[in-house]
Design an enzyme around this catalytic site. Structure first.
Site, mmCIF file in Angstrom:
data_model
loop_
_atom_site.group_PDB
_atom_site.id
_atom_site.type_symbol
_atom_site.label_atom_id
_atom_site.label_comp_id
_atom_site.label_asym_id
_atom_site.label_seq_id
_atom_site.Cartn_x
_atom_site.Cartn_y
_atom_site.Cartn_z
ATOM 1 N N GLU A 153 -12.869 -0.578 5.714
ATOM 2 C CA GLU A 153 -12.111 -1.413 4.433
ATOM 3 C C GLU A 153 -12.149 -2.517 4.625
ATOM 4 O O GLU A 153 -10.848 -2.584 5.037
ATOM 5 C CB GLU A 153 -11.570 -0.532 3.734
ATOM 6 C CG GLU A 153 -11.364 -0.344 2.357
ATOM 7 C CD GLU A 153 -9.772 -0.013 1.316
ATOM 8 O OE1 GLU A 153 -8.727 0.479 2.137
ATOM 9 O OE2 GLU A 153 -9.770 -0.429 0.964
ATOM 10 N N GLU A 256 -7.289 4.141 -6.828
ATOM 11 C CA GLU A 256 -6.825 4.224 -6.137
ATOM 12 C C GLU A 256 -5.462 3.156 -6.805
ATOM 13 O O GLU A 256 -6.593 2.110 -6.720
ATOM 14 C CB GLU A 256 -7.452 3.364 -5.099
ATOM 15 C CG GLU A 256 -6.127 3.490 -3.873
ATOM 16 C CD GLU A 256 -6.758 3.006 -2.692
ATOM 17 O OE1 GLU A 256 -7.165 2.063 -2.261
ATOM 18 O OE2 GLU A 256 -6.313 3.640 -1.133
HETATM 19 O O1 LIG Z 1 -5.384 0.234 0.600
HETATM 20 C C1 LIG Z 1 -6.285 0.138 0.059
HETATM 21 O O2 LIG Z 1 -7.146 0.111 -0.387
HETATM 22 C C2 LIG Z 1 -6.521 1.755 0.899
HETATM 23 O O3 LIG Z 1 -7.702 2.615 0.549
HETATM 24 C C3 LIG Z 1 -6.443 2.700 1.519
HETATM 25 O O4 LIG Z 1 -6.480 3.859 2.476
HETATM 26 C C4 LIG Z 1 -5.177 1.429 2.723
HETATM 27 O O5 LIG Z 1 -6.806 1.471 3.714
HETATM 28 MG MG LIG Z 2 -9.021 1.654 -0.534
#
Ligand SMILES: O=C(O)C(=O)[C@@H](O)CO
Ligand SMILES: [Mg+2]
Length: 279
Positions: A153, A256
């Site tokens: 990521e 998220e």
């Molecule tokens: O911080 C983020 O964006 C994420 O997706 C976590 O999983 C940290 O990698």
């Molecule tokens: Mg993330």
């Protein structure tokens, strides 16, 4: 139609972790993701998933060490946020991936995120890339044995200064260098907007490659609900839907974000207006 997962590390801060599964299901989510399951026995989490008809779609391998104290230290403000790019910590990286794969098997989770980590002091991105590539190649082989994808990521350096991986193009270059079909990109549109912008065109560029394993969303810049901030997610969900129909992309989109109302009772649910059309 886009499929959304609740990120239980950030959403539902008003509840203890295990109770967040029940709350997400009641709010209409069919899948969950979170950072780390390791503070709980796999059976405790499986019980919550099954009781609520939820799929586990993503979690992270430990960002350093495999015991609770090391994981907490590696994730806190001054922590390394991963070991994949750090020369000399290969054994720790492998132990973490092995633990994550054990949990993935128990939880029926098809993908894990292996965090790159910070570029160690005194070293450059170029100097540590070979370590990162070697570690990912090993992890992809191990994960393939149980049909699991490994994700990488790109993360913005305002949130995590000195983080190794920041850009989509770099992540896709790494995939090409590693050469493993089960290594994919976790494309977090919050980080993408902060670092690069041009998010809709990047979705159009990268989803058809088949190498984006997961999407994540949050409002920019505060990382609150997707309908707060400078990104027009109503428009972006339309782009994802259109491109997905054309190319067959079938991934999950993780919410998220930190609810604007923080840990106030009912705070997460009251901010789910963005999700209502997709529930
Ligand atoms: O911080 C983020 O964006 C994420 O997706 C976590 O999983 C940290 O990698
Ligand atoms: Mg993330």
């Amino acid at each position: 139609m886009p499929k959304f997962a609740a990120n239980l590390s950030m959403m539902y801060p008003e509840l203890p972790f295990l109770d967040r599964f029940d709350a997400a299901a009641k709010d209409g989510f069919r899948a969950v993701e979170y950072l780390f399951p390791y503070a709980f026995a796999p059976a405790e989490i499986v019980a919550r998933l099954q009781a609520n008809g939820l799929q586990q779609v993503l979690f992270n391998s430990p960002p350093g060490g495999t015991d609770a104290a090391s994981i907490a230290r590696a994730w806190d403000q001054a922590g390394d946020k991963g070991t994949a790019c750090q020369p000399g910590r290969e054994a720790e990286f492998r132990a973490g991936v092995a633990l994550a794969l054990d949990y993935a098997q128990a939880l029926g989770c098809p993908r894990i995120h292996a965090m790159a980590g910070l570029i160690p002091p005194g070293l450059t991105r170029e100097a540590v890339q070979a370590t990162y590539v070697d570690n990912l190649r090993w992890a992809a082989v191990e994960a393939a044995k149980q049909g699991v994808d490994v994700l990488i990521e790109p993360i913005n350096t305002r949130d995590i200064p000195r983080f190794f991986l920041n850009r989509q193009d770099h992540a896709h270059e790494i995939l090409a260098e590693v050469g493993a079909p089960n290594l994919k990109v976790q494309m977090d549109l919050y980080h993408c907007q902060i670092v690069e912008g041009d998010v809709a065109m990047k979705l159009r560029q990268y989803l058809p490659t088949g190498r984006v394993g997961h999407l994540q969303i949050a409002g920019v810049p505060e990382r609150h609900e997707p309908d707060i901030g400078e990104l027009n997610y109503g428009y972006l969900f339309g782009v994802i839907d259109e491109v997905a129909q054309q190319c067959g992309w079938d991934g999950w989109i993780g919410g998220e974000y930190r609810p604007r109302l923080g840990a106030q009772p009912g705070g997460t649910r009251s901010g789910l207006g963005w999700f209502a059309p997709w529930r």
